[in-house]
Design a protein around this motif. Structure first.
Motif, PDB file in Angstrom:
ATOM      1  N   GLY A 136      24.989  40.737 101.026  1.00  0.00           N
ATOM      2  CA  GLY A 136      25.235  41.968 101.793  1.00  0.00           C
ATOM      3  C   GLY A 136      24.015  42.070 102.809  1.00  0.00           C
ATOM      4  O   GLY A 136      24.493  42.184 104.118  1.00  0.00           O
ATOM      5  N   LEU A 137      22.816  41.702 102.527  1.00  0.00           N
ATOM      6  CA  LEU A 137      21.723  41.706 103.441  1.00  0.00           C
ATOM      7  C   LEU A 137      21.818  40.523 104.755  1.00  0.00           C
ATOM      8  O   LEU A 137      21.672  40.764 105.815  1.00  0.00           O
ATOM      9  N   ILE A 138      22.048  39.434 103.924  1.00  0.00           N
ATOM     10  CA  ILE A 138      22.212  38.130 105.167  1.00  0.00           C
ATOM     11  C   ILE A 138      23.216  38.452 105.964  1.00  0.00           C
ATOM     12  O   ILE A 138      23.379  38.189 107.048  1.00  0.00           O
ATOM     13  N   LEU A 139      24.549  38.907 105.620  1.00  0.00           N
ATOM     14  CA  LEU A 139      25.929  39.145 106.329  1.00  0.00           C
ATOM     15  C   LEU A 139      25.639  40.411 107.380  1.00  0.00           C
ATOM     16  O   LEU A 139      26.056  40.304 108.282  1.00  0.00           O
ATOM     17  N   CYS A 140      24.553  41.169 106.970  1.00  0.00           N
ATOM     18  CA  CYS A 140      24.441  42.421 107.822  1.00  0.00           C
ATOM     19  C   CYS A 140      23.265  42.295 108.973  1.00  0.00           C
ATOM     20  O   CYS A 140      23.198  43.002 109.738  1.00  0.00           O
ATOM     21  N   LEU A 141      22.580  41.071 108.761  1.00  0.00           N
ATOM     22  CA  LEU A 141      21.552  41.128 109.467  1.00  0.00           C
ATOM     23  C   LEU A 141      21.784  41.030 111.065  1.00  0.00           C
ATOM     24  O   LEU A 141      21.201  41.545 111.900  1.00  0.00           O
ATOM     25  N   PRO A 142      22.862  40.080 111.508  1.00  0.00           N
ATOM     26  CA  PRO A 142      23.389  40.286 112.772  1.00  0.00           C
ATOM     27  C   PRO A 142      23.780  41.399 113.113  1.00  0.00           C
ATOM     28  O   PRO A 142      23.468  41.922 114.585  1.00  0.00           O
ATOM     29  N   PHE A 143      24.300  42.221 112.549  1.00  0.00           N
ATOM     30  CA  PHE A 143      24.837  43.639 113.088  1.00  0.00           C
ATOM     31  C   PHE A 143      23.457  44.365 113.223  1.00  0.00           C
ATOM     32  O   PHE A 143      23.675  45.421 114.136  1.00  0.00           O
ATOM     33  N   LEU A 144      22.521  44.234 112.303  1.00  0.00           N
ATOM     34  CA  LEU A 144      21.421  45.113 112.463  1.00  0.00           C
ATOM     35  C   LEU A 144      20.636  44.665 113.633  1.00  0.00           C
ATOM     36  O   LEU A 144      20.075  45.870 114.354  1.00  0.00           O
ATOM     37  N   PHE A 145      20.541  43.523 113.857  1.00  0.00           N
ATOM     38  CA  PHE A 145      19.859  43.286 115.151  1.00  0.00           C
ATOM     39  C   PHE A 145      20.772  43.424 116.276  1.00  0.00           C
ATOM     40  O   PHE A 145      19.894  43.990 117.181  1.00  0.00           O
ATOM     41  N   LEU A 146      21.836  43.320 116.323  1.00  0.00           N
ATOM     42  CA  LEU A 146      22.701  43.924 117.589  1.00  0.00           C
ATOM     43  C   LEU A 146      22.416  45.356 117.796  1.00  0.00           C
ATOM     44  O   LEU A 146      22.304  45.911 118.953  1.00  0.00           O
ATOM     45  N   TYR A 147      22.456  46.126 116.620  1.00  0.00           N
ATOM     46  CA  TYR A 147      22.239  47.785 116.646  1.00  0.00           C
ATOM     47  C   TYR A 147      20.996  48.038 117.478  1.00  0.00           C
ATOM     48  O   TYR A 147      21.055  48.793 118.244  1.00  0.00           O
ATOM     49  N   TRP A 148      19.959  47.380 116.784  1.00  0.00           N
ATOM     50  CA  TRP A 148      18.629  47.512 117.278  1.00  0.00           C
ATOM     51  C   TRP A 148      18.326  47.176 118.833  1.00  0.00           C
ATOM     52  O   TRP A 148      17.815  47.837 119.637  1.00  0.00           O
ATOM     53  N   VAL A 190      29.334  47.102 107.329  1.00  0.00           N
ATOM     54  CA  VAL A 190      29.369  45.648 106.910  1.00  0.00           C
ATOM     55  C   VAL A 190      28.691  45.309 105.696  1.00  0.00           C
ATOM     56  O   VAL A 190      28.827  44.507 104.646  1.00  0.00           O
ATOM     57  N   LEU A 191      27.246  46.188 105.664  1.00  0.00           N
ATOM     58  CA  LEU A 191      26.385  45.932 104.242  1.00  0.00           C
ATOM     59  C   LEU A 191      27.139  46.205 102.889  1.00  0.00           C
ATOM     60  O   LEU A 191      27.034  45.219 102.204  1.00  0.00           O
ATOM     61  N   SER A 192      27.995  47.331 103.007  1.00  0.00           N
ATOM     62  CA  SER A 192      28.719  47.597 101.784  1.00  0.00           C
ATOM     63  C   SER A 192      29.566  46.948 101.528  1.00  0.00           C
ATOM     64  O   SER A 192      29.795  46.469 100.153  1.00  0.00           O
ATOM     65  N   ALA A 193      30.550  46.563 102.335  1.00  0.00           N
ATOM     66  CA  ALA A 193      31.598  45.758 102.234  1.00  0.00           C
ATOM     67  C   ALA A 193      31.224  44.215 101.662  1.00  0.00           C
ATOM     68  O   ALA A 193      31.772  43.685 100.765  1.00  0.00           O
ATOM     69  N   THR A 194      30.344  43.605 102.464  1.00  0.00           N
ATOM     70  CA  THR A 194      29.754  42.401 102.136  1.00  0.00           C
ATOM     71  C   THR A 194      29.138  42.088 100.763  1.00  0.00           C
ATOM     72  O   THR A 194      29.207  41.481  99.948  1.00  0.00           O
ATOM     73  N   PHE A 195      28.545  43.426 100.336  1.00  0.00           N
ATOM     74  CA  PHE A 195      28.040  43.519  99.109  1.00  0.00           C
ATOM     75  C   PHE A 195      29.065  43.577  97.971  1.00  0.00           C
ATOM     76  O   PHE A 195      28.935  42.932  97.106  1.00  0.00           O
ATOM     77  N   TYR A 196      30.148  44.323  98.285  1.00  0.00           N
ATOM     78  CA  TYR A 196      31.171  44.287  97.350  1.00  0.00           C
ATOM     79  C   TYR A 196      31.850  43.062  97.139  1.00  0.00           C
ATOM     80  O   TYR A 196      32.194  42.512  96.174  1.00  0.00           O
ATOM     81  N   LEU A 197      32.174  42.236  98.177  1.00  0.00           N
ATOM     82  CA  LEU A 197      32.701  41.017  98.119  1.00  0.00           C
ATOM     83  C   LEU A 197      31.945  39.803  97.962  1.00  0.00           C
ATOM     84  O   LEU A 197      32.645  39.006  97.247  1.00  0.00           O
ATOM     85  N   GLY A 198      30.985  39.800  98.274  1.00  0.00           N
ATOM     86  CA  GLY A 198      29.919  38.432  97.928  1.00  0.00           C
ATOM     87  C   GLY A 198      29.845  37.689  99.289  1.00  0.00           C
ATOM     88  O   GLY A 198      30.375  37.902 100.067  1.00  0.00           O
ATOM     89  N   LEU A 199      29.157  36.352  99.272  1.00  0.00           N
ATOM     90  CA  LEU A 199      28.758  35.807 100.176  1.00  0.00           C
ATOM     91  C   LEU A 199      30.110  35.231 100.838  1.00  0.00           C
ATOM     92  O   LEU A 199      30.325  35.410 102.023  1.00  0.00           O
ATOM     93  N   ILE A 200      30.797  34.472 100.256  1.00  0.00           N
ATOM     94  CA  ILE A 200      31.875  33.405 100.808  1.00  0.00           C
ATOM     95  C   ILE A 200      32.979  34.446 101.179  1.00  0.00           C
ATOM     96  O   ILE A 200      33.606  34.317 102.440  1.00  0.00           O
ATOM     97  N   PRO A 201      33.544  35.486 100.210  1.00  0.00           N
ATOM     98  CA  PRO A 201      34.740  36.145 100.918  1.00  0.00           C
ATOM     99  C   PRO A 201      34.000  37.151 101.969  1.00  0.00           C
ATOM    100  O   PRO A 201      34.830  37.616 102.700  1.00  0.00           O
ATOM    101  N   GLY A 202      32.848  37.498 101.865  1.00  0.00           N
ATOM    102  CA  GLY A 202      32.411  38.508 102.791  1.00  0.00           C
ATOM    103  C   GLY A 202      32.406  37.753 104.204  1.00  0.00           C
ATOM    104  O   GLY A 202      32.538  38.245 105.219  1.00  0.00           O
ATOM    105  N   PHE A 203      31.816  36.632 104.215  1.00  0.00           N
ATOM    106  CA  PHE A 203      31.601  35.733 105.533  1.00  0.00           C
ATOM    107  C   PHE A 203      33.057  35.628 106.019  1.00  0.00           C
ATOM    108  O   PHE A 203      33.238  35.474 107.206  1.00  0.00           O
ATOM    109  N   ILE A 204      34.042  35.214 105.123  1.00  0.00           N
ATOM    110  CA  ILE A 204      35.381  34.846 105.682  1.00  0.00           C
ATOM    111  C   ILE A 204      35.975  36.360 106.200  1.00  0.00           C
ATOM    112  O   ILE A 204      36.536  36.060 107.508  1.00  0.00           O
ATOM    113  N   GLY A 205      35.705  37.396 105.546  1.00  0.00           N
ATOM    114  CA  GLY A 205      36.220  38.637 106.017  1.00  0.00           C
ATOM    115  C   GLY A 205      35.627  39.018 107.276  1.00  0.00           C
ATOM    116  O   GLY A 205      36.204  39.512 108.362  1.00  0.00           O
ATOM    117  N   LEU A 206      34.251  38.669 107.513  1.00  0.00           N
ATOM    118  CA  LEU A 206      33.593  39.109 108.716  1.00  0.00           C
ATOM    119  C   LEU A 206      33.958  38.120 109.924  1.00  0.00           C
ATOM    120  O   LEU A 206      34.210  38.609 111.079  1.00  0.00           O
TER     121      LEU A 206
END
Length: 187
Positions: free
Chosen positions: A102-114, A132-148
């Motif tokens: 969740g944290l890794i996949l959320c970082l680009p969105f956090l950077f873009l937001y700031w 993005v943080l909560s959904a990628t936490f739910y899915l995990g790394l590979i499914p979260g990345f594919i979803g993003l």
């Protein structure tokens, strides 16, 4: 037990649409709702009742967030917490992996937001970052990345096809479809 889980999911699915109809004073069912309802029964192919319940409620929340953002350009605040709590169900010893994903996949969105806050051009909101943080936490790394990836591709295509650029294009509907694809990858 699977039948009880499925009945709860179907009840939540219809309650979700009823809440959207009430919130936006609409008296008709959404065509997308009618199209997706038969696909929920595909969850019966899962052997674990708790996984049927968890996945079905996640699909309900994806639908609700996507439709709500499409209409109002905002994401309901309670939805992030619900997805996070559902992500905790049944992960046993994988908590650190899901948190890291969740944290890794959320970082680009956090950077873009700031960055957008600094430049006074807010297109990606805090709700999108938390989603993005909560959904990628739910899915995990590979499914979260594919979803993003799928969600961002749909967002770009939808942005190109949109003729009216004055209001922008909401991110959550595209991400919801992408996260649904990520959920399918999990199985």
């Amino acid at each position: 037990m699977a039948a009880v889980s499925m009945l709860i999911v179907i009840g939540c699915w219809f309650r979700t649409e009823k809440a959207l109809m009430k919130a936006f004073r609409n008296d008709q069912l959404s065509p997308l709702f009618l199209l997706m309802t038969p696909f929920l029964f595909g969850l019966l192919g899962i052997n674990e009742p708790w996984l049927i319940l968890k996945s079905g409620l996640f699909i309900c929340l994806l639908y609700y967030i996507g439709m709500f953002d499409l209409i109002t350009y905002t994401i309901p605040r309670f939805s992030h917490y619900l997805i996070g709590v559902m992500g905790l169900i049944g992960i046993q010893n994988q908590l650190s992996q899901h948190l890291l994903a969740g944290l890794i996949l959320c970082l680009p969105f956090l950077f873009l937001y700031w960055l957008q806050r600094f430049l006074d051009k807010c297109q990606v909101g805090w709700g999108d970052v938390l989603y993005v943080l909560s959904a990628t936490f739910y899915l995990g790394l590979i499914p979260g990345f594919i979803g993003l990836v799928v969600g961002l591709m749909l967002f770009i295509i939808g942005g190109v096809l949109t003729k009216d650029y004055s209001r922008g294009y909401p991110l959550a509907p595209a991400l919801s479809i992408g996260f649904l694809v990520g959920l399918l990858v999990m199985f």
